[in-house]
Design an enzyme around this catalytic site. Structure first.
Site, mmCIF file in Angstrom:
data_model
loop_
_atom_site.group_PDB
_atom_site.id
_atom_site.type_symbol
_atom_site.label_atom_id
_atom_site.label_comp_id
_atom_site.label_asym_id
_atom_site.label_seq_id
_atom_site.Cartn_x
_atom_site.Cartn_y
_atom_site.Cartn_z
ATOM 1 N N LYS A 11 0.831 -1.206 0.000
ATOM 2 C CA LYS A 11 0.000 0.000 0.000
ATOM 3 C C LYS A 11 0.874 1.268 0.000
ATOM 4 C CE LYS A 11 -3.926 -2.179 2.452
ATOM 5 N NZ LYS A 11 -4.794 -2.090 3.670
ATOM 6 N N TYR A 51 -12.589 -2.580 -2.749
ATOM 7 C CA TYR A 51 -13.126 -2.599 -1.382
ATOM 8 C C TYR A 51 -14.657 -2.535 -1.365
ATOM 9 C CZ TYR A 51 -8.489 -2.152 0.790
ATOM 10 O OH TYR A 51 -7.204 -2.382 1.246
ATOM 11 N N PHE A 59 -15.455 3.993 7.853
ATOM 12 C CA PHE A 59 -14.100 4.364 7.442
ATOM 13 C C PHE A 59 -13.881 4.225 5.932
ATOM 14 C CE2 PHE A 59 -13.992 -0.110 8.920
ATOM 15 C CZ PHE A 59 -13.516 -0.747 7.788
ATOM 16 N N ARG A 91 -1.267 -14.527 4.580
ATOM 17 C CA ARG A 91 -1.971 -13.870 5.697
ATOM 18 C C ARG A 91 -1.173 -14.028 7.002
ATOM 19 N NH1 ARG A 91 -6.502 -10.401 4.764
ATOM 20 N NH2 ARG A 91 -7.188 -10.893 6.867
ATOM 21 N N THR A 97 -5.460 -7.389 10.810
ATOM 22 C CA THR A 97 -5.896 -6.155 10.142
ATOM 23 C C THR A 97 -5.511 -4.916 10.955
ATOM 24 O OG1 THR A 97 -7.766 -7.378 9.243
ATOM 25 C CG2 THR A 97 -7.918 -4.967 9.209
ATOM 26 N N ARG A 108 2.561 -6.307 9.342
ATOM 27 C CA ARG A 108 1.735 -5.219 9.895
ATOM 28 C C ARG A 108 2.153 -4.881 11.333
ATOM 29 N NH1 ARG A 108 -4.131 -7.281 7.544
ATOM 30 N NH2 ARG A 108 -4.117 -6.070 5.603
ATOM 31 N N ASN A 122 -1.866 -0.136 7.424
ATOM 32 C CA ASN A 122 -1.340 -1.472 7.733
ATOM 33 C C ASN A 122 -0.476 -2.048 6.608
ATOM 34 O OD1 ASN A 122 -3.413 -2.022 6.020
ATOM 35 N ND2 ASN A 122 -4.655 -3.149 7.500
ATOM 36 N N HIS A 125 -1.999 -5.292 1.640
ATOM 37 C CA HIS A 125 -3.266 -6.019 1.477
ATOM 38 C C HIS A 125 -2.929 -7.460 1.120
ATOM 39 C CE1 HIS A 125 -7.159 -7.273 -0.073
ATOM 40 N NE2 HIS A 125 -6.487 -7.812 -1.074
ATOM 41 N N GLU A 136 -10.123 -10.486 -7.017
ATOM 42 C CA GLU A 136 -9.134 -9.407 -6.936
ATOM 43 C C GLU A 136 -8.076 -9.527 -8.039
ATOM 44 O OE1 GLU A 136 -9.520 -8.982 -2.055
ATOM 45 O OE2 GLU A 136 -7.661 -9.730 -2.909
HETATM 46 P P1 GDP Z 1 -7.766 -7.113 5.741
HETATM 47 O O1 GDP Z 1 -8.302 -8.230 4.874
HETATM 48 O O2 GDP Z 1 -6.960 -7.633 6.902
HETATM 49 O O3 GDP Z 1 -7.014 -6.064 4.960
HETATM 50 O O4 GDP Z 1 -9.026 -6.394 6.421
HETATM 51 P P2 GDP Z 1 -10.479 -6.009 5.818
HETATM 52 O O5 GDP Z 1 -10.701 -6.687 4.514
HETATM 53 O O6 GDP Z 1 -11.471 -6.210 6.899
HETATM 54 O O7 GDP Z 1 -10.359 -4.436 5.614
HETATM 55 C C1 GDP Z 1 -9.704 -3.892 4.493
HETATM 56 C C2 GDP Z 1 -8.888 -2.691 4.934
HETATM 57 O O8 GDP Z 1 -9.762 -1.706 5.513
HETATM 58 C C3 GDP Z 1 -7.879 -2.983 6.056
HETATM 59 O O9 GDP Z 1 -6.669 -3.536 5.598
HETATM 60 C C4 GDP Z 1 -7.683 -1.600 6.650
HETATM 61 O O10 GDP Z 1 -6.821 -0.806 5.815
HETATM 62 C C5 GDP Z 1 -9.104 -1.029 6.584
HETATM 63 N N1 GDP Z 1 -9.851 -1.295 7.818
HETATM 64 C C6 GDP Z 1 -10.424 -2.463 8.223
HETATM 65 N N2 GDP Z 1 -11.028 -2.340 9.407
HETATM 66 C C7 GDP Z 1 -10.845 -1.030 9.772
HETATM 67 C C8 GDP Z 1 -11.264 -0.261 10.912
HETATM 68 O O11 GDP Z 1 -11.921 -0.750 11.832
HETATM 69 N N3 GDP Z 1 -10.886 1.059 10.920
HETATM 70 C C9 GDP Z 1 -10.160 1.624 9.924
HETATM 71 N N4 GDP Z 1 -9.832 2.914 10.009
HETATM 72 N N5 GDP Z 1 -9.763 0.929 8.826
HETATM 73 C C10 GDP Z 1 -10.100 -0.378 8.757
HETATM 74 MG MG MG Z 2 -9.735 -8.128 3.399
#
Ligand code: GDP
Ligand code: MG
Length: 170
Positions: A11, A51, A59, A91, A97, A108, A122, A125, A136
């Site tokens: 990212k 997304y 957010f 992962r 996350t 991360r 973080n 992705h 994706e």
């Molecule tokens: P990932 O698969 O671990 O990347 O997590 P997700 O698919 O749930 O979310 C995608 C991205 O959204 C994450 O990598 C973060 O950049 C962001 N994100 C997820 N949960 C949160 C949250 O609770 N707060 C904020 N600010 N960003 C979030």
């Molecule tokens: Mg995800």
């Protein structure tokens, strides 16, 4: 266990902080094979499609601006890793996350942070499931950009203008 592929994005915060080398080293240690890689300027359209499942989250708008590089640099490095159990292996090295909850030995956990505004920076992705990985990878890459064919392809006739390097006049 099965042979899988997974999409990784370094990212904009990872690029801006010069973490690309460190992240590639961690990913290389999984023993998976890199089958596609490119640097991408993320459009709003691509970000929102990537997304889409988070569009109801509060957010979401900041997440779109983050992945488009509005807080750092306007580029991400998109990578496809291939091999046995690729999704879980990646992962595992990526970590949770929430970067504050990610184990300190993970990418991360080492390099992520939550900003004072609450953005989860973080660093990377990584796809979550085989279904998501396929969606994706097909969103980010064209078949010819991979060194091997991982999903069925078809050819279509298209009329188009292509850009070439300009030839020097002799
Ligand atoms: P990932 O698969 O671990 O990347 O997590 P997700 O698919 O749930 O979310 C995608 C991205 O959204 C994450 O990598 C973060 O950049 C962001 N994100 C997820 N949960 C949160 C949250 O609770 N707060 C904020 N600010 N960003 C979030
Ligand atoms: Mg995800």
């Amino acid at each position: 266990m099965s042979v899988q592929q997974t999409l990784v994005l370094i990212k904009p915060d990872g690029i801006a902080k010069s973490l690309t080398g460190n992240i590639l080293t961690e990913l290389s240690d999984t023993g998976l094979i890199l089958v596609g890689a490119k640097i991408v300027q993320v459009t709003r359209e691509l970000a929102e499609e990537h997304y889409q499942h988070l569009s109801e989250e509060k957010f979401f708008d900041e997440l779109i601006r983050y992945i488009m590089g509005e807080f750092h640099v306007k580029r991400v490095l998109a990578l496809i890793y291939h091999g046995e159990n690729a999704i879980a292996k990646v992962r595992d090295v990526v970590g949770a996350t929430n970067p504050e909850q990610a184990h300190p030995s993970t990418i991360r956990g080492k390099f992520g942070r939550i900003t004072t505004k609450g953005v989860f920076e973080n660093v990377v992705h990584a796809s979550e499931s085989e279904k998501e990985a396929e969606r994706e990878i097909k969103l980010w890459f064209r078949p010819g950009e991979l060194i091997q064919t991982i999903y069925p392809v078809e050819s279509r006739q298209v009329a188009k203008t292509e850009i070439f390097w300009k030839q020097e006049k002799k």
